[in-house]
Design an enzyme around this catalytic site. Structure first.
Site, PDB file in Angstrom:
ATOM      1  N   GLU A 176       0.821  -1.224   0.000  1.00 37.06           N
ATOM      2  CA  GLU A 176       0.000   0.000   0.000  1.00 37.06           C
ATOM      3  C   GLU A 176       0.852   1.271   0.000  1.00 37.06           C
ATOM      4  OE1 GLU A 176      -2.884  -0.279   3.163  1.00 37.06           O
ATOM      5  OE2 GLU A 176      -3.978  -1.889   2.178  1.00 37.06           O
ATOM      6  N   GLU A 295      -5.538  -8.575  -0.197  1.00 37.75           N
ATOM      7  CA  GLU A 295      -6.274  -8.227   1.027  1.00 37.75           C
ATOM      8  C   GLU A 295      -7.730  -8.040   0.651  1.00 37.75           C
ATOM      9  OE1 GLU A 295      -4.837  -5.184   3.675  1.00 37.75           O
ATOM     10  OE2 GLU A 295      -2.735  -5.603   3.191  1.00 37.75           O
TER      11      GLU A 295
END
Length: 501
Positions: A176, A295
Site C-alpha cells: 500500500e 487483502e
C-alpha cells in the site's frame, strides 16, 4: 409470509472461464494485534507443539483450507527489519512497531513462519519492506531465504538451524505504498521505479520468482487507476502481478448496499484489468499482468480497534471484529466474485487468518472457534476446485443506494476434478426467499443434488466465546429434481453450497 421469488441458472461444462488457481484461496498473517501472538503462536498453550504453534488453531486452519499465506504485512512490513526475527530468540531485539503503535518482540520470525507453512501445508508469500528499507535489504532477505549455501546470508540461515533453503516463490514488493498511513509512502513514479529495480535485481538471484507490485490501496483512493498505470509503466516487464485491496462494511444502516458489496469488487477487478491491459498495449507487450487480490474481507473500520492496555503494548487486542450471519453472506458473495474473475485474479489473500478481522478466533490459554465467515471460505476452498464455468442466470433484482438495481442471485459454477459440480449461490435479498432452478441438462444425467445453507433469522447472530456454534451451515432439505431441473429453496440473506453428483 415473505413472497418467494424465482431465479434460474444454466451452464455447460464445455464453456469455461478458467482453471481455479491454487493461490486463489490464500490468507494473511500480519504482526498485528493477536494474529501471531496468542493466535497461531502461543508456546505456553495446552495444545502448543514443539514449535510453539497452537494445535487447536492448526486444526481449524487445516479445516479452513487456505493454500497460501502472505507474511509479515501489511502496514507492519513497511517498518520491519527481517533480521530481527532470525537466530536465537534470546538475542532478538524488541522494537517499536509504528504501524500499529505496539511493541514487537520478534519471538516469531521468518524461521517460525516457514515451520508454520510446512506444518499446515501452505505456500509462503513473503512481503519485503520498501518503506524504511529498499533494494539491498530485499536482496539480502532473498539470499537468506532461498540460496542453498556458501554465501554470508545463506550460511547464516544454515547456522540458525535451517539447512535447506525455504524456496519462497511469491513475493510482494512492499505494501500500500500510495497510502498516507504507510511508513515510507511514495509517489507512483517513485514506487514504480523502485519496484522495477527490486524486481529486476531479485531475478538475478532467482529468475523463476513471481513478483507482486503494489496497486492503489483501494478503489476509493484519489489516485486509483492513475497509480496502477504509472507503476506498471515503470515495471511492466519486471513483475507478474498488480495487487488489489478491498474491505466492506455497512454504512449508515444501508444494509441493502452492503449485501451488494460484490458489485464494487467486480468493478474494481475490471478496472485494474483494463488499466493493466492498456499499459501492456501501449508498451506493445504480449505479456498479461494478473491481479493478486491480497487483502479482502468484511472489516468494520469505524469500530473501536480494541483493547489498548498501555502505549506500545505487546500483542493487544486490535481489530477483533465479531462477524454476523449477514457478514458471512456478504463474505461469501466476495468469494464468488474472486471465482468468477479467476481468469485474471490468480492469487488472493483473505485478511487475516486468526483474531484480526479473521475467520478463526482464540482466547489466550483458552479455546479457538470458528467465526461465521469461516464457513463460506472453507466450503469454497473444499468444493471450488477445478474449472469455473460460464453461467447464464436469470434473477429478480432489488434496489440499492450505492449500486442501483442489482440481481438478488449472485452465483458461480465449478466443474470439480472428480466429475461432480458445485454451485455457490448467495441470495442477496434481505427480505425475499428465492427458488433457484438449476438446469441439469448439460451434465450427462447427473441428478443427485444436495445443498448446505448458512443463514439466520437474526441477521446479527454471531459466534462468540460464550456461544461458539450459534451460526453454521445446515443441510437444506428444500430440494426437488424434476424434468432435468433442480429446484432449490434459498432463504433470504443466505450463502448456499449446491453439490451435483
Amino acid at each position: 409470509m415473505a413472497e418467494h421469488h424465482r431465479a434460474r441458472i444454466e451452464f455447460d461444462p464445455r464453456f469455461t472461464v478458467a482453471d481455479v488457481p491454487e493461490r486463489l484461496f490464500g490468507s494473511f498473517v500480519e504482526h498485528l494485534g493477536r494474529c501471531v501472538y496468542t493466535g497461531i503462536y502461543e508456546p505456553g498453550h495446552a495444545t502448543a507443539n514443539a514449535d510453539g504453534l497452537r494445535q487447536d488453531v492448526l486444526d481449524l486452519i487445516s479445516e479452513l483450507g487456505p493454500t497460501m499465506v502472505r507474511y509479515p504485512g501489511g502496514n507492519f512490513v513497511s517498518g520491519y527489519r527481517w533480521e530481527d526475527g532470525t537466530g536465537p530468540k534470546e538475542d532478538r531485539p524488541r522494537r517499536l512497531d509504528l504501524a500499529w503503535g505496539t511493541t514487537e518482540t520478534n519471538q516469531f520470525g521468518l524461521s517460525e513462519f516457514m515451520k508454520f507453512c510446512r506444518t499446515v501445508g501452505v505456500e509462503p508469500n513473503m512481503a519485503v519492506n520498501l518503506g524504511t528499507r529498499g533494494l539491498q535489504e530485499a536482496l539480502d532477505l532473498l539470499e537468506y531465504a532461498n540460496h542453498p549455501g556458501g554465501t554470508y546470508w545463506s550460511d547464516l540461515r544454515r547456522s540458525h538451524g535451517d539447512e535447506e533453503p525455504y524456496g519462497i516463490k511469491l513475493w510482494c514488493l512492499g505494501n500500500e505504498m500510495d497510502g498516507p498511513w504507510q511508513i515510507g509512502q511514495k509517489t507512483a513514479h517513485e514506487y514504480g521505479r523502485t519496484a522495477d529495480q527490486v524486481a529486476r535485481s531479485m531475478r538475478y538471484i532467482d529468475p523463476t520468482l513471481d513478483l507482486v507490485a503494489c496497486g492503489s490501496s483501494s478503489r476509493g483512493m484519489p489516485e486509483f487507476g492513475a497509480w496502477e498505470a504509472e507503476v506498471l509503466t515503470q515495471s511492466y516487464e519486471s513483475v507478474d502481478y498488480i495487487s488489489a485491496h478491498a474491505y466492506y462494511q455497512p454504512r449508515e444502516g444501508d444494509f441493502a448496499s452492503f449485501m451488494a458489496s460484490a458489485q464494487d469488487m467486480e468493478l474494481f477487478i475490471d478496472g485494474v484489468t483494463a488499466t493493466a491491459d492498456a499499459v501492456g498495449a501501449k508498451l506493445k507487450s504480449d505479456k498479461k499482468i494478473n491481479i493478486s487480490f491480497d487483502e479482502w474481507n468484511v472489516w468494520y473500520q469505524n469500530a473501536p480497534t480494541g483493547e489498548r492496555d498501555e502505549p506500545w503494548a505487546v500483542a493487544p487486542r486490535q481489530l477483533e471484529d465479531v462477524y454476523s450471519a449477514m457478514d458471512a453472506v456478504v463474505f461469501g458473495s466476495l468469494m464468488i466474485t474472486l471465482l468468477r474473475r479467476c481468469d485474471r485474479v490468480t492469487a488472493a489473500c483473505l485478511a487475516q487468518l486468526v483474531n484480526v478481522i479473521a475467520p478463526i478466533m482464540t482466547e489466550p490459554d483458552g479455546p479457538a472457534w470458528r467465526q461465521t465467515t469461516f464457513f463460506p471460505f472453507a466450503e469454497a476452498s473444499k468444493f471450488g476446485r477445478g474449472k469455473v464455468l460460464r453461467v447464464n442466470a436469470d434473477s429478480p433484482s432489488f434496489d440499492t443506494k450505492a449500486y442501483g438495481t442489482v440481481d438478488a442471485l449472485h452465483s458461480v459454477a465449478v466443474a470439480n476434478e472428480d466429475g461432480t459440480y458445485t454451485v455457490f449461490a448467495v441470495n442477496r435479498d434481505l427480505e425475499h426467499p428465492l427458488t433457484l432452478e438449476v438446469d441439469l441438462g448439460s451434465l450427462g444425467g447427473l441428478a443427485d443434488v444436495t445443498c448446505s445453507t448458512l443463514t439466520d433469522a437474526d441477521p446479527n447472530a454471531k459466534n462468540t466465546l460464550e456461544d461458539q456454534t450459534r451460526v453454521a451451515p445446515v443441510a437444506n432439505g428444500d430440494i426437488t429434481v424434476k424434468d432435468g431441473v433442480a429446484h432449490v429453496e434459498l432463504p433470504a440473506m443466505s450463502w448456499n453450497t449446491i453439490r451435483i453428483a
